[in-house]
Scaffold this active site. Sequence first.
Site, PDB file in Angstrom:
ATOM      1  N   SER A 210       0.797  -1.445  -0.766  1.00 51.36           N
ATOM      2  CA  SER A 210      -0.157   0.143  -0.030  1.00 51.36           C
ATOM      3  C   SER A 210       1.045   0.888   0.232  1.00 51.36           C
ATOM      4  O   SER A 210       2.128   1.389  -0.612  1.00 51.36           O
ATOM      5  CB  SER A 210      -0.532   0.181   1.038  1.00 51.36           C
ATOM      6  OG  SER A 210      -1.302   0.955   1.082  1.00 51.36           O
ATOM      7  N   ASN A 211       0.153   2.381   0.600  1.00 50.63           N
ATOM      8  CA  ASN A 211       1.200   3.362   0.785  1.00 50.63           C
ATOM      9  C   ASN A 211       0.408   4.810   1.501  1.00 50.63           C
ATOM     10  O   ASN A 211       0.284   4.011   2.565  1.00 50.63           O
ATOM     11  CB  ASN A 211       1.412   4.328  -1.107  1.00 50.63           C
ATOM     12  CG  ASN A 211       0.006   4.584  -1.325  1.00 50.63           C
ATOM     13  OD1 ASN A 211      -1.132   5.513  -0.775  1.00 50.63           O
ATOM     14  ND2 ASN A 211      -0.525   4.146  -2.076  1.00 50.63           N
ATOM     15  N   ARG A 212       1.637   5.580   2.081  1.00 47.45           N
ATOM     16  CA  ARG A 212       1.263   5.797   2.740  1.00 47.45           C
ATOM     17  C   ARG A 212      -0.318   7.192   3.002  1.00 47.45           C
ATOM     18  O   ARG A 212      -0.073   8.334   3.863  1.00 47.45           O
ATOM     19  CB  ARG A 212       2.718   7.000   3.664  1.00 47.45           C
ATOM     20  CG  ARG A 212       3.512   6.261   3.748  1.00 47.45           C
ATOM     21  CD  ARG A 212       4.982   7.043   4.349  1.00 47.45           C
ATOM     22  NE  ARG A 212       6.305   6.718   4.431  1.00 47.45           N
ATOM     23  CZ  ARG A 212       6.062   6.079   5.856  1.00 47.45           C
ATOM     24  NH1 ARG A 212       5.280   6.567   6.370  1.00 47.45           N
ATOM     25  NH2 ARG A 212       7.245   5.723   6.125  1.00 47.45           N
TER      26      ARG A 212
END
Length: 397
Positions: A210-212
């Site tokens: 995923s990402n932030r």
Amino acid sequence: MNSFKGKKILLCVTGSIAAFKTCELIRILKKEGANIQVMMSSSAEKFIGSSTFAALSGEKVLTNLFPNSPIGGLEHIEMAFEIDLIVVVPATANIICKVASGIADDIISTTLSVCEQPLLFAPAMNNRMWSNQATQNAINQLKKMGKIVMEPEDGQLASLHTGKGRLPAIKSIIFEIRKLFDYPQPLKNKNILVTAGPTRENIDPVRFISNRSSGKMGYAIAHESYKMGGNVILISGPTSLNIPTGVNSINVENANEMHNQVLKYCNDADYIFMTAAISDYKIKNFSKFKIKKNKNNISINLKKNPDILKSLNGKTKAKIIAFALETNNGKNNALIKLKNKNADFIVLNYANEDGAGFESDTNRVTVFSKNKTFINLKKDRKDRISNKLIKFVLKNK
Ligand SMILES: Cc1cc2nc3c(=O)[nH]c(=O)nc-3n(C[C@H](O)[C@H](O)[C@H](O)COP(=O)(O)O)c2cc1C
């Protein structure tokens, strides 16, 4: 009535005999749900004690730019992010003239010089101070700067003179404050689609990439769109945020689900804000079982996710607002994306800047339109950035 519920108002009190009348104003604003932060000039403290305002507002009163025991950070600067509206009641001739000429030599004038929120002055002074050319020039200047200066009332003054200079009635001040919180509804009868948050691409039943992205920017856009009268659908990846009031939300997990939902609703949309940070790649071979730790090296093969933005071409009449989160060469990359994806606007922000991009409550963005107009929005709370972004889109569509 709770018409000021959740609003944060900075109430600045300056040195006039009318300072005691501010108590009644605080009482009413609090009753209607507002959070009040009082700030007093040192002259105001000669007229009324800060303990009175602390008791009425339920908050510590700010009185000194340089307190005896300084806290970390700068209270008057932090204020610039937290407050929705500033009112100066009563406003002396002195504070009016100082703000008009940019003087910042005490806690109130310094705070007012950094804050960009709507600013309302309710003056109170002797009639000659009011008609003094310097005061009148300052009032004209403040109006030119977009500030609101109420007319004082005519009548018997504390100095026993009669004339114009009495503090406007508290109910008139409340009326002005109400007007300032009255949101214009430029998105009435418009359908707004907002994507927000990250997506998750599963590796196995317990792991994902995923990402932030926190979703804060998209959620703020969804809420501001609702406040401007829009019918809002928020398609959100996994976040820990509460769904904003008035917004219809659809939860998705991965890019494919996001894609399906966007395609489902894009047809009816008038504006689509593509704020979500959608994973560019997904796992090629999802493992049905948890991958075990029995090898020194493993590799994961990725394959491209659908390009949701591009897939909107020809499928909607909506104005499309894309986002570009960059770390370097931002303007170039953003303009290329604007063109390649056939978007109407692109919002450039940076992942590697303090107080901007992912996770932060604030952002600093530049918005480019395909008509070659642009706007730089200085670092500010994400709700206010959203408000200005939407207004720019409406003006430049
Ligand atoms: C008894 C008294 C009453 C005053 N009332 C007012 C007033 O109503 N309006 C005003 O502009 N100044 C008034 N002043 C003068 C201000 O207090 C003075 O200009 C002061 O420097 C204002 O500082 P501030 O704007 O930082 O509060 C009054 C002064 C005194 C001594």
